[in-house]
Scaffold this active site. Structure first.
Site, PDB file in Angstrom:
ATOM      1  N   HIS A 149       0.825  -1.208   0.000  1.00  0.00           N
ATOM      2  CA  HIS A 149       0.000   0.000   0.000  1.00  0.00           C
ATOM      3  C   HIS A 149       0.860   1.260   0.000  1.00  0.00           C
ATOM      4  O   HIS A 149       0.562   2.238  -0.665  1.00  0.00           O
ATOM      5  CB  HIS A 149      -0.923  -0.024   1.224  1.00  0.00           C
ATOM      6  CG  HIS A 149      -1.934   1.067   1.239  1.00  0.00           C
ATOM      7  ND1 HIS A 149      -3.202   0.900   0.740  1.00  0.00           N
ATOM      8  CD2 HIS A 149      -1.863   2.334   1.681  1.00  0.00           C
ATOM      9  CE1 HIS A 149      -3.867   2.020   0.873  1.00  0.00           C
ATOM     10  NE2 HIS A 149      -3.089   2.916   1.453  1.00  0.00           N
TER      11      HIS A 149
ATOM     12  N   HIS B 114     -10.254   2.355  -1.560  1.00  0.00           N
ATOM     13  CA  HIS B 114     -10.456   1.937  -0.174  1.00  0.00           C
ATOM     14  C   HIS B 114     -11.243   0.643  -0.209  1.00  0.00           C
ATOM     15  O   HIS B 114     -12.347   0.556   0.314  1.00  0.00           O
ATOM     16  CB  HIS B 114     -11.177   3.031   0.626  1.00  0.00           C
ATOM     17  CG  HIS B 114     -10.559   3.274   1.950  1.00  0.00           C
ATOM     18  ND1 HIS B 114     -11.258   3.550   3.093  1.00  0.00           N
ATOM     19  CD2 HIS B 114      -9.269   3.269   2.321  1.00  0.00           C
ATOM     20  CE1 HIS B 114     -10.422   3.726   4.098  1.00  0.00           C
ATOM     21  NE2 HIS B 114      -9.221   3.550   3.669  1.00  0.00           N
TER      22      HIS B 114
ATOM     23  N   GLN C   9     -11.673   1.987  10.053  1.00  0.00           N
ATOM     24  CA  GLN C   9     -11.645   3.337  10.590  1.00  0.00           C
ATOM     25  C   GLN C   9     -13.058   3.911  10.569  1.00  0.00           C
ATOM     26  O   GLN C   9     -13.876   3.543   9.743  1.00  0.00           O
ATOM     27  CB  GLN C   9     -10.734   4.237   9.756  1.00  0.00           C
ATOM     28  CG  GLN C   9      -9.352   3.669   9.561  1.00  0.00           C
ATOM     29  CD  GLN C   9      -9.208   2.941   8.232  1.00  0.00           C
ATOM     30  OE1 GLN C   9     -10.151   2.409   7.699  1.00  0.00           O
ATOM     31  NE2 GLN C   9      -8.002   2.943   7.720  1.00  0.00           N
TER      32      GLN C   9
END
Lengths: 935, 240
Positions: free
Chosen positions: A218, A286, A439
Site C-alpha cells: 500500500h 479503499h 476506521q
C-alpha cells in the site's frame, strides 16, 4: 459508580429506517418479516435529578417529531450499540448538551433498538439484524436491553517489546511475519534480520511494525517499483520490463506539458490551467475496508482522499467516486462465507460516500457504478478529490528544528495495521480478524481541519495527511533524509490503555501532520483553537538520520531513516504476458434489435444511477455547471461534469474511463480504451483536449501470479501508449493489488483488471458547455469516428451471452486526437447543440440516451457500418454523436475536415427510428433507462 | 449608498456559509461569516449587523437531530440578543440546517423531520412564494423560484398548517413535486412579524443564470433566481 439513565426515543410518524429494514429483508429473500419498529437510545451516566432529566429530554426529544421515555421499554427488541472504543459522535453531542445545560455527567453512549413483530422467530430477527442493520466489526447487539461498555484501563507508559530475529532462519522469520500480520516478503524479512544483525540488537515491536507499514504494498508500491522479467505475449520471447511506475513517470516527463506543476510526488498531482490558480487532483482506493465495513470503509476513503488534497495545500472543491459491486440480486445461498451481501455493501458504501461528502460540504459530482459477480467478495471503492489554490511554490520543508504538530482528531485503536491489511488477500475469516483495521469517519472534524489549514500555508514548512500507517507513515515519510524525535505520550488519545505501537500505527481519521518552525507554533495553535481543532506538538525534526520514537521519555524505536526508506530490496517479479486476440473480427447476430436496446438501457451498468446521484449533494459551492444528470427532465446521463465558480468564465471538466470487461480479453487495449473514454468524456462537454491531466488507479489481483502481473504490465503499457498519443500526462496514481478472496473451497477469486482513469481538463468557456440531450427537431446528427466489428467485452455480450469466438476488443483509433481537437474548435464556435460519447452498448444505446435526455426523437438513415450488429452495438472507441443546426452543417464539416458522417435528424414525433430496427417510443427508452435494475 | 452589514452565523459543520456570502455580496451586502462561538463570547457583536443568516450544512454533524446542538448554543448563549435583533425588525433567514436551527430555537414554528422517503435528497425544485404572506423575504415575488434542495431532514411538520396560512406565516410552497413529505407542501415559513424566514431549499445556489440545470435549453432566467430573496432581505434591511 454513577447511576445510568437511558432515554428511548421513538418517532411519532413512521420511521423510514423501519421500512428500509423490511424492504431490505424482502430483497435478500428473507420473506416478509412483518412490522418493524425502531428507536434511538441515549445512555447517560450521572447523578441527575428528575428536573435535570427533564431538561435533557427537552433538548434530545422534539415533541413534534418524537416521544421519549426514561423508563426502559417492556416490549421485546434487539438493541445495538457500538463496540467499546469505536468513536460515538452522538455521545459527544450528549456531552455537549450537558455542558450547555450545566449538568455534570459521566460517560455517555448511544444505541439503536429494533422492535420486531413478536411472531417473528428470534433466530430470524437476529439474522435480519446481522445481515441488514448491525456490523459486528464495529457494533454488538443483544436481545433485550443492552448496556454500553466504555473502554477501561490506565495509561501506563508502555514499554516496547523486543522481537528476537537475529539468527532466525527463514521459517522462524515467517513465523514472526504471520504472528504479527506483517505481510512482508521473505527477502524483506531477511533484509530486516540482516540490518539488525549489523547493528547488533533485535528490533522492538514498534520498529518492526514501522518497517512493515513503510514497506507494505500500500505504501511502498513494491510491485510498481519491481524489476519485472516478462515472458510470452504477442511477440513471445523474454524481456526486462522498465518498472511500471517508471514507465508512467517517463511518459509524463516526455509529454512535458506546460501546465503540470507537480506529478507523482507528494499527496496529489498539481496542474495549472489558468494562470494564478493551481488544481490538485488525486484518486484513491479503499477496497478492503469497504468489504468488511462498507459505510466506514467508503466514508473514510472519501475522508482520506480529501486529506490528500489538503496535504498538498489545496482547498478541496469536488469529490468523485467509482464503485464496483457484486450483483444486487445475488441469492443468499450463493453468497460466499464471511462476505457481506452486495446489496448491503452497496447501500453502505453509497451512504458512506454521501455522508462524508455531504457533511464536509463538497459536491460529489463524477462517478460510475459497475456490477459484476467478480466484485462480490472484492467490492472496489475509488474516491477522488479535486482542490484549488492560488498559485504558490510547493512547501520545501521540513527543516531540522521544525516542530512536529498533529492536527485534528484524537488517536484510538481504530485502523490498526490498515496499510498491511489492505495489502493482503481476504478470506472467510477476514471480517473477524480485520476488526481493528476499520476506521470510523468524522467529516465535521475534517471540515474544521480544512477551515484551520486553508489560509495557514505560510505558517508551516511541510504538510502531509495521516492516512494508511498513521503517524508512522506521516512522520516517517516527512523525516526521510532528516530524522525525527517523537514522544508518543504527547499524542492525544480517545481513551487510555493504548500500547505505544498502537498509538504510532493507529489510522484514526481526520488527522494531519505539519512541520512548523518554532516561531509559528503559537499562531497555529491560536488558529486551531478558534475553529475548534485539536493540536498536539509531539516532537521535532532532527538532522541525525534517525527516527526516534519515545514513550514516557524512553526510546521505543530508533530506526535509521536510510534503511527505513531505501533498505527494502527491490522485488524481482515474473510476468507472463497475455496474448490477446487482435485480428479475428467476429460479428454478432441480434434477432430483435429493439428489444435488445431496451435490455441494454435497463442493464445495471448502463441504466440510470439517479438513485445514487440524488443522495449526493452535487450543488454545494454553486459551481456545478454540467451535472451527472442532464436534459429536459434532468434524467439523462452526462458524459463528464463541469465545475466553474459562479463568477468565473473558465471551468474544469472531469471525466471517468473504466471498463474491466475489455480487460478480461485484452488488458492493453482496455487501458488504451479507458484513457480514450475519460478524455472523450471531457471533450464531449466542452473541454480542451490539449489541456488534460490524468489520474490512474489500478485495482488488480495478486501480482505474484505471473499471468496477473502480465495483465497489469500490459495495462500500464496500454495507458502509457494512449497518454503519448493524446498528449495527456499522468499526474498522480495509485495501485491497489491483492484484491482477491480465497473461498471456503480454497479457490482464489480475483477482481477483473480494473483500471480507472480520471481526466481533468480545462474548459475555456463554461457558458458554452454541451450535454447529450437533443435540443431541437430538424437538427442534423453526425457521427464522429469509425465503427469496427469489436465485441469482446461488450455489453451486447452481457445481455445476449458471449459466443464461443468473441473476436477482438475495441482497438485504438489513431485518428481520435485529431477528431477531438476539431470537435472542440466547433464547440468553441458554438456550432454543437448536443454531444454524446459512444460507449457501453454502442451507437444504439448512445442515440437512445440522447433521445431520452432531450425527450425528442431521431430519424437515423445512415449507420456507421454495413454490418447491422456492429453499427448498432459494437463498442469501438473514439466515437461521438453530435447535433448540429442545419445552417451550421457546412461550417461544422469544414472544421471537422469533412471527417464525419451525417446519419440523420432530430425529430419531434417522440420516436427513435433506426435502420433495420422497429421504431421505438422515446417514452419506452426513458422507462427502460429509469426503471432498470441499477441504483 | 453604504452596504448593509450582514452576518452569516456558522457552527461547526456549517458548509454553505460561503455560498450565502457570495449571494449577499451580489446584492450589495457587506457579509461576514462569524462563528457562533465567537458571537456567544461577545454577544454584543450581533448588534453590529442589520441582517443575519443561519447558513446550511451539518452543524455538529446532525448529531442527536439536525440543528439541535447549534440551536442550544444560540439559545443559551445568544438568545436574548437574537430576540431583540428580531424585535428590531432586522431580517433573519435560516436556510436548510439554519431552518432546522431556528425551529429548534423556537424562533420559527414547527419542526423538520426525516424526509418521508428516508434519504438525503439533492435535486432542483420549483417554489411558489405565497401571495398573502407576511414574509419580507418573499414580498412581491410572483414568478416561481428555482433552486436545489440538499437535505435528509426537511419534512416540515406542523400540527395546524391552516392556522399558519391564516397568520400569513407560510412563505414558500413546493410547486408540483413535494420532495420530502412536508405538510401542505410547505418549503418555507416565517415568524408572525415576517422578518424571520426559514426554508429548506437553497436560494444561494441559484444566483447566476448559468447555475440552472436547464440553462442551455432556455430554462431558468433572471425572474427565477434564488437571488431575489436576498435582494428582498437586503432591501428590507436598508429601509430600517
Amino acid at each position: 459508580m454513577a447511576p445510568r439513565h437511558r432515554l428511548t426515543i421513538h418517532s411519532n410518524d413512521p420511521d423510514p429506517r423501519a421500512a428500509a429494514i423490511r424492504e431490505g429483508a424482502a430483497h435478500l429473500g428473507m420473506g416478509d418479516i412483518g412490522q418493524v419498529g425502531i428507536a434511538d437510545i441515549v445512555f447517560v451516566d450521572g447523578d441527575l435529578s428528575p428536573d435535570e432529566l427533564d431538561r435533557l429530554h427537552g433538548v434530545l426529544v422534539d415533541p413534534l417529531l418524537q416521544h421519549g421515555n426514561w423508563d426502559p421499554p417492556k416490549s421485546s427488541g434487539i438493541e445495538i450499540t457500538l463496540q467499546p472504543g469505536v468513536t460515538d459522535s452522538d455521545a459527544e453531542a450528549v456531552h455537549h448538551t450537558a455542558m450547555r445545560l450545566g449538568l455534570t455527567i459521566g460517560a455517555a453512549a448511544t444505541g439503536t433498538r429494533i422492535e420486531f413483530d413478536p411472531a417473528l422467530e428470534p433466530a430470524r430477527a437476529d439474522e435480519v439484524v446481522a445481515r441488514l442493520v448491525a456490523n459486528a466489526i464495529i457494533e454488538r447487539w443483544a436481545d433485550g436491553h443492552i448496556e454500553p461498555v466504555h473502554p477501561e484501563g490506565r495509561d501506563t507508559p508502555g514499554a516496547a517489546t523486543t522481537i528476537a530475529i537475529r539468527g532466525a532462519d527463514e521459517a522462524a522469520l515467517q513465523q514472526v511475519n504471520a504472528d504479527r500480520a506483517l505481510y512482508l516478503d521473505p527477502q524483506e524479512l531477511v533484509a530486516i534480520r540482516d540490518h539488525f544483525e549489523s547493528i547488533e540488537r533485535d528490533p522492538t515491536d514498534i520498529e518492526l511494525e514501522t518497517l512493515a507499514q513503510t514497506w507494505s504494498e500500500h505504501c511502498a508500491h513494491k510491485t510498481f517499483r519491481a524489476a519485472i522479467h516478462a515472458t510470452g505475449g504477442p511477440e513471445g520471447g523474454e524481456r526486462e520490463i522498465v518498472p511500471l511506475m517508471r514507465q508512467l513517470r517517463d511518459c509524463t516527463e516526455t509529454i512535458d506539458a506546460e501546465y503540470v506543476r507537480s506529478a507523482f510526488v507528494g499527496n496529489a498531482g498539481v496542474i495549472e490551467f489558468s494562470k494564478g490558480t493551481t488544481i490538485a487532483l488525486k484518486a484513491e482506493t479503499h477496497n478492503h475496508p469497504s468489504a468488511v465495513e462498507p459505510f466506514g470503509g467508503a466514508n473514510t476513503g472519501v475522508g482520506g482522499v480529501i486529506r490528500d488534497v489538503l496535504g498538498i495545500s489545496h482547498k478541496p472543491v469536488a469529490i468523485t467516486d467509482i464503485l464496483c459491486f457484486g450483483p444486487a440480486d445475488l441469492p443468499l445461498d450463493k453468497l460466499p462465507d464471511g462476505s457481506l451481501h452486495p446489496l448491503r455493501i452497496r447501500e453502505g458504501v453509497i451512504d458512506g460516500v454521501a455522508d462524508y461528502g455531504n457533511k464536509i460540504g463538497l459536491p460529489t459530482v463524477a462517478g460510475a457504478i459497475l456490477y459484476d459477480p467478480a466484485y462480490t467478495t472484492n467490492p472496489l471503492v475509488f474516491a477522488g478529490c479535486i482542490g484549488t489554490a492560488p498559485t504558490r511554490p510547493l512547501h520545501e520543508g521540513p527543516h531540522p528544528g521544525d516542530r512536529i504538530i498533529v492536527l485534528g482528531g484524537a488517536t484510538g485503536r481504530d485502523g490498526i495495521r490498515g496499510a498491511t491489511f489492505s495489502s493482503a488477500t481476504m478470506d472467510a475469516t477476514t471480517g473477524e480478524v480485520a476488526g481493528a483495521s476499520v476506521q470510523i469517519g468524522a467529516p465535521i472534524v475534517e471540515k474544521l481541519l480544512i477551515d484551520a489549514l486553508v489560509g495557514a500555508e505560510d505558517l508551516y514548512s511541510a504538510i502531509t495527511d495521516c492516512g494508511a500507517g498513521g503517524l508512522s507513515s506521516a512522520v516517517g515519510e516527512m523525516a526521510e533524509g532528516l530524522g525525527a524525535d517523537v514522544e508518543l505520550d504527547l499524542v492525544h488519545r480517545k481513551y487510555p490503555g493504548l500500547q505505544p505501537w498502537e498509538v504510532w500505527l493507529s489510522e484514526a481519521q481526520e488527522r494531519m501532520v505539519i512541520a512548523v518552525p518554532a516561531r509559528n507554533v503559537s499562531a497555529i495553535v491560536n488558529r486551531c483553537a478558534r475553529v475548534g481543532v485539536d493540536v498536539a506538538e509531539i516532537g521535532v525534526f532532527t538532522d541525525d538520520r534517525v527516527l526516534t520514537v519515545r514513550s514516557g521519555g524512553e526510546p521505543v524505536a530508533q530506526l535509521d531513516v536510510g534503511f527505513l526508506h531505501d533498505g527494502r530490496p527491490q522485488r524481482q517479479m515474473h510476468a507472463e504476458m497475455p496474448d490477446p486476440i487482435r485480428t479475428e473480427r467476429v460479428s454478432r447476430t441480434v434477432a430483435d434489435p429493439a428489444a435488445t436496446i431496451l435490455r441494454l438501457l435497463a442493464h445495471p451498468n448502463i441504466a440510470s444511477k439517479a438513485g445514487t446521484i440524488h443522495r449526493y449533494d452535487h450543488e454545494i459551492l454553486g459551481s456545478t455547471v454540467v451535472r451527472p444528470l442532464i436534459g429536459a427532465a434532468s434524467d439523462g446521463p452526462a458524459d463528464g461534469v463541469v465545475l466553474a465558480p459562479p463568477a468565473n468564465t473558465a471551468g474544469l471538466a472531469i471525466g471517468i474511463g473504466v471498463n474491466p470487461w475489455y480487460g478480461l480479453h485484452d488488458p492493453e487495449a482496455m487501458a488504451y480504451a479507458v484513457v480514450d473514454e475519460a478524455i472523450r468524456n471531457v471533450v464531449a462537454v466542452g473541454a480542451d483536449p490539449d489541456r488534460v491531466a490524468l489520474l490512474d488507479n489500478f485495482s488488480w489481483g495478486d501480482p505474484r501470479r505471473a499471468t496477473t502481473l502480465g495483465e497489469l504490465t500490459a495495462a500500464v503499457e496500454g495507458c502509457c501508449a494512449a497518454a503519448y498519443v493524446y498528449d495527456a500526462p499522468f499526474v498522480s496514481g495509485k495501485d491497489s493489488l491483492n484484491n482477491e478472496y480465497i473461498g471456503a473451497d480454497g479457490e482464489r477469486h480475483a477482481v477483473p483488471p480494473t483500471l480507472v482513469i480520471t481526466a481533468v481538463a480545462h474548459v475555456p468557456d463554461a457558458d458554452r458547455c454541451v450535454t447529450p440531450d437533443l435540443v431541437a427537431a430538424g437538427n442534423v446528427l453526425m457521427l464522429i469516428g469509425s465503427t469496427e466489428i469489436e465485441f469482446a467485452g461488450s455489453h451486447l455480450d452481457k445481455v445476449l451471452g458471449e459466443p464461443p469466438g468473441v473476436g477482438v476488443a475495441p482497438a485504438p483509433d489513431p485518428d481520435a486526437p485529431e477528431h477531438y481537437r476539431h470537435l472542440h474548435a466547433a464547440m468553441q464556435a458554438g456550432l454543437v447543440k448536443s454531444c454524446h460519447d459512444v460507449s457501453e452498448g454502442g451507437f444504439a444505446v448512445a442515440i437512445a440516451e440522447m433521445c431520452l435526455a432531450g425527450r425528442l426523437g431521431a430519424r437515423i438513415e445512415t449507420l456507421g457500418h454495413d454490418d447491422l450488429a456492429a453499427a448498432l452495438f459494437s463498442e469501438s472507441i473514439g466515437r461521438l454523436i453530435v447535433e448540429i443546426e442545419p445552417r451550421s452543417v457546412v461550417a461544422f464539416r469544414r472544421i471537422m475536415a469533412d471527417d464525419c458522417l451525417e446519419i440523420g435528424t432530430v425529430d419531434d414525433a417522440g420516436i427513435l427510428w433506426l435502420p433495420g430496427v422497429k421504431p421505438m417510443l422515446v417514452a419506452d427508452l426513458a422507462d427502460a433507462f429509469n426503471t432498470g435494475a441499477a441504483t | 449608498m453604504s452596504q448593509v452589514p450582514a452576518v452569516i452565523i456558522a457552527g461547526p459543520g456549517t458548509n454553505r456559509d460561503h455560498d450565502v456570502r457570495h449571494a449577499l455580496e451580489l446584492v450589495g451586502a457587506d457579509a461576514r461569516i462569524v462563528l457562533a462561538s465567537e458571537l456567544i463570547e461577545r454577544p454584543r457583536l450581533l448588534g453590529d449587523y442589520r441582517l443575519a443568516v443561519v447558513a446550511g450544512g451539518f452543524s455538529y454533524a446532525d448529531s442527536l437531530g439536525a440543528g439541535r446542538m447549534l440551536a442550544l448554543d444560540l439559545m443559551v448563549g445568544l438568545g436574548e440578543e437574537l430576540r431583540s435583533f428580531v424585535a428590531a425588525g432586522r431580517p433573519v433567514i435560516g436556510i436548510c440546517n439554519g431552518f432546522q436551527v431556528l425551529t429548534r430555537a423556537r424562533l420559527l414554528p414547527g419542526a423538520l423531520g426525516h424526509n418521508a422517503q428516508g434519504r438525503f435528497d439533492c435535486r432542483w425544485v420549483v417554489l411558489d412564494a405565497v401571495e398573502r404572506s407576511a414574509c419580507v423575504w418573499t414580498k412581491g415575488i410572483e414568478d416561481p423560484i428555482h433552486c436545489p434542495i440538499a437535505h435528509g431532514e426537511g419534512r416540515y411538520v406542523h400540527p395546524d398548517p391552516d392556522s399558519l396560512a391564516a397568520a400569513g406565516q407560510i412563505a414558500l410552497r413546493y410547486r408540483s413535486t413535494n420532495p420530502n413529505g412536508s405538510v401542505a407542501d410547505i418549503a418555507g415559513v416565517c415568524d408572525p412579524s415576517g422578518v424571520v424566514l426559514g426554508m429548506m431549499p437553497h436560494p444561494e445556489n441559484h444566483i447566476v443564470a448559468r447555475q440552472h440545470p436547464r440553462h442551455c435549453r432556455g430554462g431558468g432566467g433572471a425572474a427565477h433566481l434564488g437571488l431575489r430573496l436576498f435582494e428582498n432581505g437586503v432591501h428590507h434591511a436598508k429601509g430600517l
